[in-house]
Design a protein around this motif. Structure first.
Motif, mmCIF file in Angstrom:
data_model
loop_
_atom_site.group_PDB
_atom_site.id
_atom_site.type_symbol
_atom_site.label_atom_id
_atom_site.label_comp_id
_atom_site.label_asym_id
_atom_site.label_seq_id
_atom_site.Cartn_x
_atom_site.Cartn_y
_atom_site.Cartn_z
ATOM 1 N N ASP A 1 0.808 -1.213 0.000
ATOM 2 C CA ASP A 1 0.000 0.000 0.000
ATOM 3 C C ASP A 1 0.842 1.264 0.000
ATOM 4 O O ASP A 1 0.593 2.190 -0.767
ATOM 5 N N TYR B 1 -5.911 -0.688 -2.724
ATOM 6 C CA TYR B 1 -5.026 -0.948 -1.610
ATOM 7 C C TYR B 1 -5.496 -2.220 -0.916
ATOM 8 O O TYR B 1 -6.630 -2.646 -1.083
ATOM 9 N N SER C 1 -6.685 1.193 4.628
ATOM 10 C CA SER C 1 -6.505 1.941 3.385
ATOM 11 C C SER C 1 -7.797 2.045 2.600
ATOM 12 O O SER C 1 -7.863 2.734 1.595
ATOM 13 N N LEU D 1 -0.392 6.976 2.234
ATOM 14 C CA LEU D 1 -1.639 6.677 1.522
ATOM 15 C C LEU D 1 -2.327 7.914 1.004
ATOM 16 O O LEU D 1 -2.408 8.928 1.674
#
Lengths: 651, 299
Positions: A268, A336, A341, A461
């Motif tokens: 991720d 992700y 996420s 992220l």
């Protein structure tokens, strides 16, 4: 290299059709068997390694022409001898690649998690090059070149083959790339042909041409074959087969995470880093003898294996196919993996419903199920007659079949059955650089970045739609200096919206507390547009910068002098590429061509210009010519790197 | 109220002649965020920031409800407990605990004190590696640049008592490997020839990492001494800086009487994964008994 083991004959496309669902459903079963056995696998150590793809070039010095030497398979046979003899502790392992002018090399054993290993990478790469060079003829050179400048031009291979029309190449039907340049290992021609058959016509890759003063406007290539002419776009360089994409080289990096949670976390957090590294490593501005307006190969490869039908492309109403698919099977990731996420998965992800239900019913978490189900929208492209009915508990060929023909920017790799290898993540975007120094720099940089992410529990992220937007920008001409990229502002987690908090503590427990849905405003708020320089080198009050973070990390671990020296050189290279003090490989190549005395400002790269360019590339790689524009000469003494002792035991 | 706490703190400090401070884990994003991550931050800066945080946390967490008022003691322990990252004893083997001990005085006693301080604060029995950074010698002339990148030639006679104490920490099983910093080849050889337990590491300043003298490389290879790098200034915490810290952080009237004895930086690395579990600083400072000090009383 994909799945290379096979048994029996490759099925034709027609023969394969009845087995499509068989492969898909058994692939899921194979995944489940493996997952259940290995999900709870504890504490694997860090292991990692790079894969470098090389081309074999043949120089005709008399006529100032360079061709690609189709000896890849033959060389691979020889190079693999030690492996066949089951010798241990090999320096390198070799695999054939798509094109028969390519070979792919990896270190013999993966590198481990201690700092001294960073000093061994470059030396190992040098040994690999040497190993191949020793087998080459005097006029042949091995090169880690991302794209051969005259790929697809007349007589670009040696031996050369006359192409009079698509019928000259039954497998690809290409007007430019001979079938004989495809490695004969059954996987590759099979893939090529079946992609074309599934799609209903051959692939069409169109890349914007760089418009120079004398470039014809509109730029239209002379194409007589009607199917090809229909596929070509004006003002674009037209390429028409898998070879134009998969015949390019890249630099890949695989590392083993300590458990599945860490693997998901790294997958991720590295996804947003992909466009940044693609821009930084950009090394391919030349295609089919022309200067393009892009610096990186990504969309070329995406187009070269695009098996989507017109219906799936949204060009015709859906009749035979299930859904419209937004991307080629080669492209950036669409979701992700870790539960935290989830809110950043803002792209519509097409899924194979059957696969998804099967996975969910078997207890797989939603995001992982979605990830696999998304890969499962793609049909198997090859199948071998003796590898149809398998033992799902102990074999994973059907799983690998589909997994390995989804070529994405990151790949999440479950442990293979019958092996001690753990959960791995593959970082796939980097372009191959000319020298081992540069390749080692990129590899070491990414691995260090993963250690920093884990140590400082950083959070990179951001909405995947932004990552996709970055991917598009990253390939543009001089993206490093001209483009701005979205990146997360606060990589430390306390000031970001509560729903975006970090997970994964050291012992692998995930923190599910903060998965509440965020308002749209919050999501976009977490990013800002930054230059590559800011992202890599940092900017006061704006962004810490990858390199300062890495330096801070290095001050906290024990690093030997030799490793520290090498790492300093690598960080220096990356930092200066990011700031523009050094040119990227792509910009340097562009500059070389456009300032060549024979260049006519018409975007054409002649044999002679290509020859001079490639001779210079070779000289740079060998250290015979200094190239300060690309990188200063590394200061460290090469003895530190080349001492055999260092290579074998990583002292 | 805050002012009450500050007052209590001041009194506690005023009474102490020995202060021991533990910053807790400095590798946390709070610290990264709070100080807006200055890329040029040195380890001195990092230490100072962490010391301030530790002191503030200590003051803030003070229980001033009578009759629970803390009693002023001679030795004051300030530990930023909320940041101390525990080391799970089951996972101890997977970690490597290394300590760099910055001495301000040529006093072997400090070594034993520091080792005990670390093991106690971190709840461990053993430290994997202790590297000693010897007190800096004052520059012999004003013209000598304050160049922290040259290794110093050490007088072996001064080093011996220090090293003997280092050896005894290995003998007693508290430390596995011992090493030095910024030794040039000659000093290293002298020490290595004489020592009963040989140094396993020599840590040198990283500004030199690409230009390490060949003789040092050669010698280290021969003797299996690991050459590591550090990025620490010559003096990680000067007396003056500590004194102004005490004055700022606790309003101590007699702050100028303080002098730091040692700074021990520990780092806990997860073996085979290259991840830092935690990193922190412990320091010990003393002052001579106060002449004419005010007699504070709580009640």
């Amino acid at each position: 290299m994909g799945l290379l083991e096979f048994d029996g004959e490759p099925l034709t496309w027609q023969q394969l059709q009845p087995y499509v669902e068989h492969v898909k459903s058994h692939g899921i079963q194979q995944f489940l068997h493996n997952y259940n056995r290995l999900m709870k696998r504890p504490g694997d150590m860090l292991k990692w390694g790079d894969e470098v793809e090389y081309m074999i070039l043949k120089f005709d010095h008399k006529n100032k022409k360079v061709q690609l030497s189709l000896r890849g398979e033959e060389l691979c046979e020889i190079l693999q001898e030690k492996e066949r003899k089951k010798m241990k502790n090999l320096t390198s392992l070799w695999r054939p690649e798509y094109a028969s002018y390519m070979v792919e090399g990896t270190p013999g054993v993966p590198y481990l998690g201690y700092m001294a290993q960073f000093n061994v990478v470059e030396g190992n790469m040098r040994m690999r090059r040497k190993e191949v060079q020793e087998l080459l003829n005097e006029d042949e050179q091995i090169m880690s070149l991302t794209v051969f400048p005259r790929l697809g031009c007349v007589n670009f291979t040696h031996p050369a083959y006359d192409i009079t029309g698509p019928e000259s190449n039954p497998v690809s039907r290409s007007l430019y790339f001979p079938d004989q340049a495809i490695t004969s290992h059954p996987r590759f021609p099979s893939l090529t042909r079946n992609i074309r058959l599934r799609r209903g016509k051959k692939v069409a890759i169109n890349i914007p041409i760089f418009k120079d003063k004398n470039t014809p406007s509109p730029f239209i290539e002379q194409i007589t074959d009607p199917e090809s002419a229909a596929g070509a776009k004006p003002d674009h360089i037209y390429m028409d087969c898998m070879g134009f994409g998969m015949g390019n080289s890249c630099l890949q990096l695989t590392f083993q995470a300590c458990n599945i949670e860490e693997a998901k976390l790294l997958y991720d957090h590295l996804a947003p880093v992909c466009p940044i590294m693609l821009a930084l490593s950009a090394a391919s501005p030349l295609y089919k003898g022309y200067i393009a307006d892009i610096d990186a190969r990504w969309q070329v490869i995406a187009g070269s294996v695009d098996d989507r039908t017109s219906e799936e492309l949204g060009l015709e109403p859906l009749k035979h196919n299930k859904q419209v698919i937004r991307k080629s099977r080669y492209d950036s990731i669409d979701s992700y993996l870790s539960s935290n996420s989830k809110i950043f998965n803002d792209i519509n992800v097409e899924v194979n419903q059957d696969a998804k239900s099967t996975l969910l019913n078997a207890g797989i978490d939603e995001l992982l199920a979605q990830h696999i189900a998304h890969l499962w929208i793609r049909d198997p492209l090859t199948l071998f007659s003796k590898k149809i009915d398998l033992d799902d508990e102990n074999e994973a060929d059907h799983f690998e079949n589909i997994q390995s023909t989804n070529w994405q920017s990151m790949r999440f790799k479950p442990p293979p059955p019958g092996s001690s290898i753990g959960w791995r993540v593959e970082f796939r975007v980097c372009e191959a650089q000319l020298t081992d120094f540069e390749n080692a720099a990129f590899v070491v940089f990414i691995v260090l970045l993963t250690r920093v992410i884990l140590t400082y529990k950083l959070d990179f992220l951001m909405p995947l739609s932004y990552v996709d937007s970055n991917m598009e920008k990253s390939q543009k001409n001089n993206a490093i200096l001209k483009e701005k990229f979205y990146f997360r502002k606060n990589v430390n987690t306390s000031r970001s919206p509560a729903c975006c908090t970090q997970l994964c503590s050291f012992n692998g427990k995930s923190n599910d507390n903060n998965t509440a849905k965020c308002a749209e405003k919050d999501l976009s708020d977490c990013c800002a547009e930054m230059t590559i320089d800011t992202i890599i080198n940092g900017k006061e009050d704006v962004f810490p910068g990858f390199i300062p973070l890495i330096r801070r990390y290095l001050d906290s671990v024990e690093v030997g002098v030799e490793a520290r020296c090498s790492i300093s050189e690598y960080l220096n290279l990356i930092g200066k590429r990011a700031s523009g003090e050094y040119m990227s490989a792509a910009q340097w190549i562009r500059h070389f061509v456009t300032s060549h005395p024979e260049y006519k400002q018409d975007s054409v790269v002649t044999d002679s210009i290509a020859y001079d360019l490639l001779v210079r590339c070779d000289q740079i790689e060998k250290g015979e010519v200094k190239c300060h524009q690309l990188f200063g000469m590394p200061r460290h003494k090469s003895e530190y790197i080349l001492a055999n002792k260092d290579l074998m035991n990583g002292s | 109220m805050d002012t009450d706490r500050n007052e209590v703190a001041r009194i506690m400090v005023g009474h102490a002649s020995h202060i021991r401070l533990h910053t807790g884990n400095v590798i946390n994003w709070n610290l990264l965020k709070k100080h807006k991550f200055r890329p040029a931050m040195t380890s001195s800066d990092e230490l100072m920031d962490a010391m301030h945080t530790a002191m503030q946390t200590w003051i803030r967490s003070m229980n001033i409800e009578s009759p629970n008022l803390p009693e002023p003691r001679n030795i004051l322990d300030v530990s930023n407990t909320e940041l101390v990252a525990p080391i799970d004893s089951e996972q101890r083997d997977q970690m490597k605990l290394s300590v760099k001990l910055f001495l301000t005085r040529w006093d072997p006693e400090l070594i034993r004190q520091a080792v005990d301080h670390v093991t106690r604060e971190l709840g461990v029995q053993r430290i994997d590696s202790v590297i000693v950074s010897l007190p800096i010698s004052p520059p012999t002339s004003l013209l000598e640049p304050n160049n922290n990148s040259t290794s110093v030639i050490h007088d072996l006679e001064k080093v011996k008592p220090i090293w003997k104490e280092m050896q005894s920490t290995v003998d007693s099983g508290h430390v596995t490997n011992i090493g030095v910093c910024d030794f040039d080849q000659e000093s290293l050889k002298e020490l290595n020839d004489w020592a009963r337990i040989k140094p396993s590491t020599n840590q040198i300043n990283l500004t030199n990492c690409c230009a390490v003298p060949c003789d040092l490389i050669q010698y280290s290879r021969e003797k299996s001494i690991e050459l590591l790098t550090h990025n620490d200034p010559a003096e990680i915490l000067s007396g003056r800086k500590f004194q102004s810290f005490m004055s700022e952080a606790t309003d101590d009237i007699n702050s100028t009487s303080w002098s730091p004895a040692y700074v021990a930086r520990y780092s806990v690395l997860v073996r085979y994964r290259g991840i830092v579990h935690s990193k922190g600083y412990l320091l010990s400072a003393e002052r001579s008994s106060q002449d004419g000090a005010e007699d504070y009383g709580f009640f």
